[in-house]
Design a protein around this motif. Sequence first.
Motif, mmCIF file in Angstrom:
data_model
loop_
_atom_site.group_PDB
_atom_site.id
_atom_site.type_symbol
_atom_site.label_atom_id
_atom_site.label_comp_id
_atom_site.label_asym_id
_atom_site.label_seq_id
_atom_site.Cartn_x
_atom_site.Cartn_y
_atom_site.Cartn_z
ATOM 1 N N GLU A 164 0.827 -1.204 0.000
ATOM 2 C CA GLU A 164 0.000 0.000 0.000
ATOM 3 C C GLU A 164 0.863 1.256 0.000
ATOM 4 O O GLU A 164 0.546 2.239 -0.667
ATOM 5 C CB GLU A 164 -0.948 -0.027 1.203
ATOM 6 C CG GLU A 164 -2.061 -1.024 0.995
ATOM 7 C CD GLU A 164 -2.990 -1.163 2.186
ATOM 8 O OE1 GLU A 164 -2.731 -0.538 3.230
ATOM 9 O OE2 GLU A 164 -3.975 -1.912 2.062
ATOM 10 N N ALA A 165 1.967 1.212 0.751
ATOM 11 C CA ALA A 165 2.865 2.375 0.761
ATOM 12 C C ALA A 165 3.388 2.635 -0.649
ATOM 13 O O ALA A 165 3.385 3.772 -1.124
ATOM 14 C CB ALA A 165 4.015 2.132 1.726
ATOM 15 N N ALA A 166 3.806 1.566 -1.317
ATOM 16 C CA ALA A 166 4.341 1.728 -2.670
ATOM 17 C C ALA A 166 3.254 2.211 -3.631
ATOM 18 O O ALA A 166 3.488 3.067 -4.477
ATOM 19 C CB ALA A 166 4.936 0.409 -3.155
ATOM 20 N N GLN A 167 2.050 1.671 -3.466
ATOM 21 C CA GLN A 167 0.937 2.096 -4.329
ATOM 22 C C GLN A 167 0.643 3.580 -4.143
ATOM 23 O O GLN A 167 0.447 4.308 -5.114
ATOM 24 C CB GLN A 167 -0.318 1.292 -3.995
ATOM 25 C CG GLN A 167 -0.373 -0.044 -4.689
ATOM 26 C CD GLN A 167 -1.638 -0.802 -4.345
ATOM 27 O OE1 GLN A 167 -2.130 -0.740 -3.217
ATOM 28 N NE2 GLN A 167 -2.173 -1.516 -5.303
ATOM 29 N N SER A 168 0.600 4.007 -2.884
ATOM 30 C CA SER A 168 0.272 5.412 -2.644
ATOM 31 C C SER A 168 1.356 6.326 -3.198
ATOM 32 O O SER A 168 1.123 7.494 -3.445
ATOM 33 C CB SER A 168 0.047 5.669 -1.151
ATOM 34 O OG SER A 168 1.273 5.634 -0.470
ATOM 35 N N LEU A 169 2.561 5.776 -3.418
ATOM 36 C CA LEU A 169 3.637 6.579 -4.010
ATOM 37 C C LEU A 169 3.648 6.446 -5.527
ATOM 38 O O LEU A 169 4.578 6.894 -6.194
ATOM 39 C CB LEU A 169 4.981 6.150 -3.420
ATOM 40 C CG LEU A 169 5.143 6.482 -1.934
ATOM 41 C CD1 LEU A 169 6.320 5.741 -1.335
ATOM 42 C CD2 LEU A 169 5.312 7.978 -1.728
ATOM 43 N N GLY A 170 2.635 5.780 -6.067
ATOM 44 C CA GLY A 170 2.466 5.749 -7.512
ATOM 45 C C GLY A 170 2.965 4.489 -8.204
ATOM 46 O O GLY A 170 2.880 4.376 -9.419
ATOM 47 N N ALA A 171 3.501 3.524 -7.444
ATOM 48 C CA ALA A 171 4.090 2.347 -8.077
ATOM 49 C C ALA A 171 3.030 1.364 -8.569
ATOM 50 O O ALA A 171 2.005 1.194 -7.923
ATOM 51 C CB ALA A 171 5.027 1.649 -7.090
#
Lengths: 262, 352
Positions: A164-171
């Motif tokens: 989720e952290a990576a997703q929220s950073l656009g990954a």
Amino acid sequence: MTGKRIWPWLAVVLGGLYFLLPLAGMVDFSMRMKRGQYSFEAYRIVLADPQFQQTFGYSVMLALLTIVLGILLVVPTAYFVRLKLPGLRPIIEFITLLPLVIPPIVIVFGYIRIYNTSSVLPLTGTWLGTNLLLLFGYATLALPYMYRSVDTGLRTIDIASLTEAAQSLGAGWARILAVVILPNVFVSVLSGAFLTFAIVIGEYVFAALLNVNSFGPYMVWMGGNRAYEPSALAVVAFAITWACMGLIQLVTRFSRFSTVRR
Amino acid sequence: MAFLDIHHLQKSFGALHVVKDFTLGIEKGEFVSFLGPSGCGKTTVLRMVAGFETPTSGAIRIGGRDVTSLPANRRKIGMVFQAYALFPNLTVEDNIGFGLKVAGEGKAAIGRRVGEMLELIGLPQLGNRYPFQLSGGQQQRVALARALAPRPQVLLLDEPLSALDAKIRVSLREEIRRIQQELGITTIFVTHDQEEALSISDRIVVMHQGVADQVGTPFEIYNRPSTRFVAEFVGTLNLVDADVVEAVSGRVRVGEVPVTLNRPLAARAGERISLALRPETVALGRTEGHDVVFSGRIAEVHFLGSVIRIRVAIGGQVISLDTFNQPDRPPPDIGAPVEVSISDRDLLVLAA
């Protein structure tokens, strides 16, 4: 040594002897090629044999390809099962255990039956097809080890939050898997990889029945036709396996950011 | 229309209705806290704003654009998690630069921005460390910098202080507020800690069983709670039984003491209602402006440092009151007879 300690030590010594005596005998025998003296003559002959070099090189290559295929297959599967379909885990675990239950001879007969030259997908008809079949077969054989180590690695990190952290950073998914997940289960992937390597290097049944000249059939041929060299070859094979095990330990210990260590 | 517009949001997990008709508008640069006990739906709303959960119905708009069906990685939202969720394999610098790298920014630009962020969180010397080499508070600062580095439209904080110890919690929450005000970023902060919510928010949304019970400034929420739940959840509260004498003028009787609330009551004469009273509005002894006086005995004394919480038994009821510690005046003895006084304006009439 107190009286209480004597029995455990006895068990250790007996177990050690059971394991080490045949090895010692084998090493001893492999060095007696020249009459009346110890020498590495058998090793020299084996290592200088072009067939050894060819089959060993081939098996190493195949092992590396199997590892790559195994990682591509197992890491995303184990990751998505843990993240999105935790209910499927017991089923996936069961499937990955099947290669331990079904003997390789059954698997390879199945392959030959399904992919023979008169089938819809005649993989055994060409050199490339046969090699692909062998590669897929080895990836299957390695599945129990690869899946278990990767799954254990995934358990030690909080994959849901990291994702989720990576997703929220656009990954996107590919980047998450390659940059966030894979490096964090790298140690587990490596231990799976070394086990895969050890399995593929010595495998005989698949290679022999698919008529491929790999290291396994070479060792068997050697065993049937020579006296001292097979023992030397077995020692070499043992050394390779142990080196793999040692490397697993080493990599685990010296990993820079291992989360397992804490 | 507000900058972040949450419109009739609902979410069910199977038969479980977690969020029931949640509507809220948040202005640009506003700091809003979602406050409530576990299971009240606050985190679910946050996760729907982030894009990690899909609403069963309703819409979310950011800057006028409907993002309800946009995947999480395209919403331009910064998120900070309770468990930090720093990438263990990357250094602090690489963690902070992650979002910028994903966005395809150049090396020099990333380096500059990472430097700025490290300055902002006050850890310029720790760029080369790995997350496991940092303390919890430092890790959460880095997580905040990582979320802010790609200049998100909205910052979401999911109980970011829950895993930290008390002192660091206070200093970090002040720092979060400072950084938020400095950057003017629209922020939602989820917490179950009322002190946290009261101390740093522009507005608080008190959530209860999937709905927003009350939305207001910390001052409003604390002093004029609109429901019984809000009153009980936020701060400490005395609940006092009163018998209605006359509903229209709001005359009631607490024990033997007549009280005039000067507000019409929904209850009928003779009915028993509950009135709420904050401990700090009750004074020990008679005080000017406090025209309602009760007599009782000291039941308990809790010395909390700067504040002394005293429980006084009055008839069959117990009222808590807070007084400041004064070194030259020791707290009263248990069992001593006392008078306490209140102002009728401080008595809250709560809806059910």
